[in-house]
Design an enzyme around this catalytic site. Structure first.
Site, short mmCIF file in Angstrom:
data_model
loop_
_atom_site.label_atom_id
_atom_site.label_comp_id
_atom_site.label_asym_id
_atom_site.label_seq_id
_atom_site.Cartn_x
_atom_site.Cartn_y
_atom_site.Cartn_z
N TYR A 1 20.26 20.59 22.14
CA TYR A 1 20.25 19.59 23.21
C TYR A 1 18.82 19.25 23.60
CZ TYR A 1 20.98 17.48 27.82
OH TYR A 1 20.97 16.63 28.89
N GLU B 1 21.32 4.78 16.33
CA GLU B 1 20.81 5.36 17.58
C GLU B 1 19.97 6.61 17.30
OE1 GLU B 1 24.74 4.59 20.41
OE2 GLU B 1 23.76 6.54 20.37
N GLU C 1 24.88 20.63 18.32
CA GLU C 1 23.50 20.20 18.06
C GLU C 1 22.60 20.81 19.11
OE1 GLU C 1 23.46 15.63 16.41
OE2 GLU C 1 22.87 15.98 18.47
N ARG D 1 28.91 -2.27 14.61
CA ARG D 1 29.38 -3.50 15.25
C ARG D 1 28.18 -4.25 15.85
NH1 ARG D 1 30.04 0.67 19.08
NH2 ARG D 1 28.52 0.36 20.75
C1 MV4 Z 1 22.37 13.97 22.96
C2 MV4 Z 1 21.54 14.20 24.07
C3 MV4 Z 1 20.66 15.26 24.01
N1 MV4 Z 1 20.63 16.06 22.93
N2 MV4 Z 1 22.29 14.79 21.90
C4 MV4 Z 1 24.86 10.34 24.81
C5 MV4 Z 1 25.46 9.18 24.08
C6 MV4 Z 1 25.68 9.64 22.70
N3 MV4 Z 1 25.42 8.59 21.78
C7 MV4 Z 1 24.76 10.79 22.52
N4 MV4 Z 1 24.24 11.12 23.81
C8 MV4 Z 1 23.33 12.11 23.95
N5 MV4 Z 1 23.23 12.96 22.92
C9 MV4 Z 1 21.45 15.80 21.91
N6 MV4 Z 1 21.41 16.61 20.84
C10 MV4 Z 1 21.63 13.34 25.15
C11 MV4 Z 1 22.53 12.28 25.10
C12 MV4 Z 1 22.56 11.48 26.27
C13 MV4 Z 1 22.21 10.19 26.24
C14 MV4 Z 1 21.83 9.56 25.05
C15 MV4 Z 1 21.50 8.26 25.03
C16 MV4 Z 1 21.54 7.52 26.19
C17 MV4 Z 1 21.92 8.10 27.37
C18 MV4 Z 1 22.25 9.44 27.41
C19 MV4 Z 1 22.60 10.01 28.61
C20 MV4 Z 1 22.94 11.31 28.63
C21 MV4 Z 1 22.93 12.04 27.47
#
Ligand code: MV4
Length: 446
Positions: free
Chosen positions: A202, A275, A200, A292
């Site tokens: 970022y 989310e 994906e 959940r």
């Molecule tokens: C991401 C992201 C940035 N870009 N996806 C971390 C938990 C998981 N549910 C997905 N996560 C992330 N996905 C893309 N394309 C950054 C995170 C992420 C994050 C997301 C939610 C809460 C805290 C986080 C901490 C670091 C990275």
């Protein structure tokens, strides 16, 4: 309605489920490990069954032991709480095969949501916005390189079987992809027995915003609005709030409608969380769905007045939701601080004997905990010892009440994250609602 529910969990969430059962007049069965003989969830359940030694694999993750306990006790349903077996298609199917209801989504939906790449594809088809990325997990590094040609860096590699941040790799440029692909794939294979990865775009320092939904088996799906959970460290949330300080009522309803539509499209039933990332331009992208009850559900309960656990039980028993979308309103603001048994500086776990345990109540304060003076925090499980939830007419009052409650909290015998929370609450960016997943980077050990 169910007559007896077995709770396949421990700690504060097992107690939370007991609260709902007592209010509904449903008997409860606690299961417990040898480390939890004296735990409050055992004391307050109507029946208790020891299911094995302390290690999770030997007790709270032991599906045959839990099914056996349910059969022996004559429970007609199993509530899995969060963590442990809460999203296990295996437990859900085993329960159903024995004529016991699983208080969660149908097994097929659990399996769909458990495959993060499939869930992303299904939610995209159902109309949720997703980031540019792969529709099918690439099957080789060459396929990954080819897929990346059509995307803009930076990219993120995620494990299809992962979730919650485990097994992710940020890829800043094409030259890094091959190495990241191999190491992330090996890691995912070792952690989940499934090495598949997807790609994906970022997003740097996003906000994490999630929607709470409730769905019955009768075609009714409602949303309880969003929670902002951007204050986290190493994918462990520390503070959550409802509503998000940045969403307008109009955005809440617009995205809420998309989310309920998407949940309905996959035949969702149960409480669920969708989310999203919010980028710097206030755009939303679906990330994953959690099938959940979540740790942070109380902030939503405080603001909407809806008892999420009771609704879960109702819909699992085949009853309709007790609420309609029209009837849901958002009142004031709620914040939750997760109090962990850990060093506030090094973040190392700090299990042991709790000698003093006193958290004040007072206006607008809710405490969800299974801890008390002279209890033991065992080293085998996660370190959450209490959730302090503060509600106020607005965010400023909720923060002031949280500060007041935490500053008068006395926990002795173990170290806790209370001092860390007090520091976070005093940060100007926190006060101003300027939150992102990078917020905790400023704290030592972050
Ligand atoms: C991401 C992201 C940035 N870009 N996806 C971390 C938990 C998981 N549910 C997905 N996560 C992330 N996905 C893309 N394309 C950054 C995170 C992420 C994050 C997301 C939610 C809460 C805290 C986080 C901490 C670091 C990275």
């Amino acid at each position: 309605m169910f007559k007896k529910i077995l709770i396949a969990n421990r700690g504060e969430i097992a107690l939370r489920v007991i609260y709902a059962c007592r209010e509904l007049g449903i008997a409860t069965v606690a299961v417990y490990s040898e480390a939890d003989e004296h735990a409050l969830h055992v004391r307050f359940a109507d029946q208790e069954i020891c299911i094995g030694p302390p290690r999770p694999m030997d007790s709270y993750l032991n599906v045959p032991a839990i099914i056996t306990a349910a059969e022996l006790s004559g429970a007609d349903a199993i509530h899995p709480g969060y963590g442990f077996l809460s999203e296990s298609g295996y437990l859900a199917e085993a329960a159903e095969a024995c004529g016991i209801a699983f208080i969660g989504p149908p097994p097929a939906v659990l399996r769909l949501m458990g495959d993060k790449s499939e869930a992303r594809r299904a939610m995209k088809s159902a109309g949720l916005p997703v980031l540019p990325g792969t529709e099918d997990p690439p099957e080789s590094v060459d396929e990954a390189l080819e897929a990346a040609q059509g995307l803009d860096y930076p990219l993120i590699l995620k494990a299809s079987a992962g979730g919650g941040g485990r097994g992710m790799r940020i890829v800043r440029e094409q030259g890094e992809l091959e190495h990241a692909w191999r190491t992330a794939g090996q890691e995912a294979q070792a952690a989940f027995g499934d090495g598949r990865l997807y790609l994906e775009r970022y997003v740097e320092a996003p906000r994490h915003i999630e929607y709470q939904v409730l769905a019955d088996g009768h075609g009714s799906v409602v949303h309880l609005g969003e929670r902002e959970c951007s204050i986290q460290r190493r994918h462990q949330k520390l503070i959550e709030e409802c509503p998000s300080p940045v969403l307008t009522e109009r955005q809440r309803l617009e995205l809420g409608e998309l989310v309920t539509g998407a949940a309905a499209a996959v035949g969702y039933r149960n409480a669920g969380t969708f989310e999203f990332l919010m980028d710097g331009d206030d755009r939303f992208y679906f990330l994953e769905a959690n099938a959940r009850l979540q740790v942070e559900h109380p902030v939503t309960e405080m603001v909407t007045g809806v008892d999420v656990v009771k609704e879960q039980i109702r819909v699992a028993a085949g009853q309709p939701l007790s609420v309609t979308q029209q009837g849901i309103t958002w009142n004031g603001h709620a914040i939750e601080c997760r109090i962990n048994a850990e060093s506030p500086v090094t973040f190392r776990p700090s299990p042991g004997l709790v000698r003093v345990f006193s958290i004040p109540g007072g206006p607008g304060i809710r405490i969800d905990t299974a801890a008390h003076a002279d209890c033991t925090v065992p080293p085998y499980y996660d370190s959450l010892v209490a959730k302090v939830i503060a509600h106020g007419v607005d965010r400023a009052e909720a923060v002031a009440r949280m500060r007041r409650a935490l500053s008068m909290t006395v926990i002795e015998g173990i170290e806790t994250s209370v001092p860390l929370h007090l520091r976070i609450l005093d940060e100007p960016d926190f006060r101003d609602g300027k939150l992102s997943t990078a917020f905790m980077d400023r704290f030592a050990g972050g």
